[in-house]
Motif scaffolding. Sequence first.
Motif, PDB file in Angstrom:
ATOM      1  N   HIS A  85       0.824  -1.213   0.000  1.00  0.00           N
ATOM      2  CA  HIS A  85       0.000   0.000   0.000  1.00  0.00           C
ATOM      3  C   HIS A  85       0.856   1.260   0.000  1.00  0.00           C
ATOM      4  N   THR A  86       2.125   1.124  -0.399  1.00  0.00           N
ATOM      5  CA  THR A  86       3.023   2.272  -0.464  1.00  0.00           C
ATOM      6  C   THR A  86       3.628   2.372  -1.861  1.00  0.00           C
ATOM      7  N   THR A  87       4.353   3.457  -2.094  1.00  0.00           N
ATOM      8  CA  THR A  87       5.002   3.629  -3.391  1.00  0.00           C
ATOM      9  C   THR A  87       6.302   2.833  -3.485  1.00  0.00           C
ATOM     10  N   MET A  88       6.547   1.938  -2.520  1.00  0.00           N
ATOM     11  CA  MET A  88       7.675   0.999  -2.611  1.00  0.00           C
ATOM     12  C   MET A  88       7.213  -0.395  -3.035  1.00  0.00           C
ATOM     13  N   LYS A  89       5.951  -0.526  -3.405  1.00  0.00           N
ATOM     14  CA  LYS A  89       5.421  -1.855  -3.721  1.00  0.00           C
ATOM     15  C   LYS A  89       6.095  -2.467  -4.955  1.00  0.00           C
TER      16      LYS A  89
END
Length: 776
Positions: free
Chosen positions: A149-153
């Motif tokens: 659910h983050t932009t590191m997915k």
Amino acid sequence: MLRTYHIHIRGLVQGVGFRPFVCQLATKMNIGGWVSNTNEGVIIEFTANLIDTAEFCHEVIHHPPRNAQITHHAIYKTVTKTFDGFTIRESFSTTRPDLLLTPDIAICGECKAELMEPVNKRYGYAFTTCLNCGPRYSIVDALPYDREHTTMKHLHMCGECNTEYHDIHNRRHYSQTNSCKTCAVQMHLYQSPENRIDPDQSAILAQVAEAILQGRILAVKGVGGYLLICDATNREAIQMLRIKKNRPSKPLAVLYPDTASASKDVELRKVEEDALLSNAAPIVLCKLKPVADNHICRDQIAPGLNRLGVMIAYSPLLYFLSLQVGRPLIATSANISGSPIIYKDQDALQELFEVADWVLTYDRDILVPQDDSVMQFTDAGRRIILRRGRGLAPNYFPNPFRKNEQTVLAAGGELKSAFALLDRKNLYISQYLGDQATIESQESYSNTLHHLLQLLQTQPAQVLVDAHPGYYVSQYGKELAGKNGLASVVEIQHHKAHFGAVLAENNLLHSKEPVMGIIWDGTGFGDDRQIWGSECFLYQGHEMKRIAHLNFFPQLVGDKMSKEPRLSALSLLSRVPDKMHIIRQYFTETEWTYFQKLMLQTQPHQTSSMGRFLDGLACMLGIGTHHSYEGEAAMLLEAAAGNAVVKSRETYPLVEEQGVLIWDLFLEQFLADIAAGMPVAEIAWKVFHSLAALAVQLCTTHGVQRVAFSGGVFQNALLTDLTEQELSGKFDVYFHQQLSPNDENIGFGQLAFHEISSEQTADSAALNSASDFQKM
């Protein structure tokens, strides 16, 4: 006897290492069960005997992870189960979110130490994080908080990082932002929009550091948006930055690697050092030393001021950059003056080459733009928040308002805008969103609100707005209410919202004793349709009554007066035309002729603004005629007062007549001191001491023991200090705690005033009911 228990914990409990903490504790105590993130916080289920249950629950609730905040918890028995060890279960979300959102956290000491260890796998890695630090709010796009659910997915952990992730004894056990050089967040250096250089990170940082030393300006991606960075000891670089950014004199922040380096240029007390090293790692305004040992260009960085905005590197990237350059760095929000901070990579490449020579970016998107938080401390150590952004937004805890099953949006103010959202037990206050005069700022406001509403999976069922008919945020609130099918919105007067905010912050909404509110700022639409700004209220029995204000003076040329202190001076001096000559030099012949004719006409609006009053005085002292940034004249006036050699106890009088504070004698004596050649610094000191004495006068005259202060004028550390000194030991004094005294608190104050109004309605209903009963 073994029994199974269920614990439900709400609050700031995701993204702070709560699940690993619980798992490690349970394993240590040989307790079986599981823990999981949900949209309502953290759920724990375990089986243990009574003694272990009591100890386990006590540790979880009373000694949680250092960055956690528990707002509510419930423990109850459930069906007895047998567990094979203790595990972290996959997160689940069956309900609408009901939890606080973890802010971005500055790099911790452990990670910083690892960066400098040559044998460590993260040596020199610019994006190291752990359970205790790193980006949170700025990168999350859904709840519960998990990497997916983050932009590191899109970044997959390498084998070693995955081992750390599953190692219960590792500091990165279940760390959602975990990465290293092998599975790195990739860094990119652009020397033009088309020319991208992708050597390894250490080579990029070496090139960037050399460029800064050569006088170049760099745009560097931070946690909440891009920063413009240059050498703080290079006059030409700073001047070029000011020209390109269209920021002629507004002070700039200076980035240091550590407090030891900063202490060579500024005075650092424990309160400032603690703030700089806190999780939020804000910019802190610190008093400049007579000589800056780091040779920073202080007159170019903070022209005319005696404080410097100090920033300690809060991310690994900024830390490395600061160390590589080996000099203090200018670090200011990457935008053209007046526009929001740029945070999208594509926008940076399209727009920032107008200001920067190179752009340094990386492959971790920012979803929520945030300027750096800013604060200062008075001489007595009282904290004054000047801007609430990265590291502080978006939570407010404890929530002083009643639980509301429906979501309430308070749209806030127009300048230094920030909205507030009350959702059940939780209260959220957005980061600073700037002046809503530009389309870009309006888009930022709308995007930030919709992102938060999306995270919380809700829509406002009630909307509160400022009563000013021309505010964009008020119009936006009304339009949103219309789209949501709401019958109406609630309009709340600006200064009453300010007063409500400081009451709520200090748990005074239900005070049985009367409370005076002294609200001084630049502008606000009054109930009489005039421009208020020096309001004194009395709060009693859930009712606010305006009891005093500065005598009105003409508001000239609309909002232009807030940008030109010379117009405030002209307006004040219209009472003493024979003294007009002291400001004649600040107008051209054409301007002077025009304004003299204008002054003969009745002006459509009058103002009681303390901000404009101080602007006018500053202009008469020769301190400033035009603002290049908001509040410039008042800041320079404060700096001048701080240089006073003789600190007089004498005051300029403000006489109260039927609730009006007559300033004619104040101005007469002020002008006499100028004519007598009194030093500007001593006159400035006398001005602020007079305002502090006025607070005592008002409390005494109206027989009030409790007094609370709000409004942008109380961003002034000297005035706040003097006011507190004058009132101390005689009255109960209240200032803002977690919020700025400026317009960032308006949304919060609108919620407070709305609650007051509801209580007042309830009080009236109870009184009528009692009256009806007596008639029976």
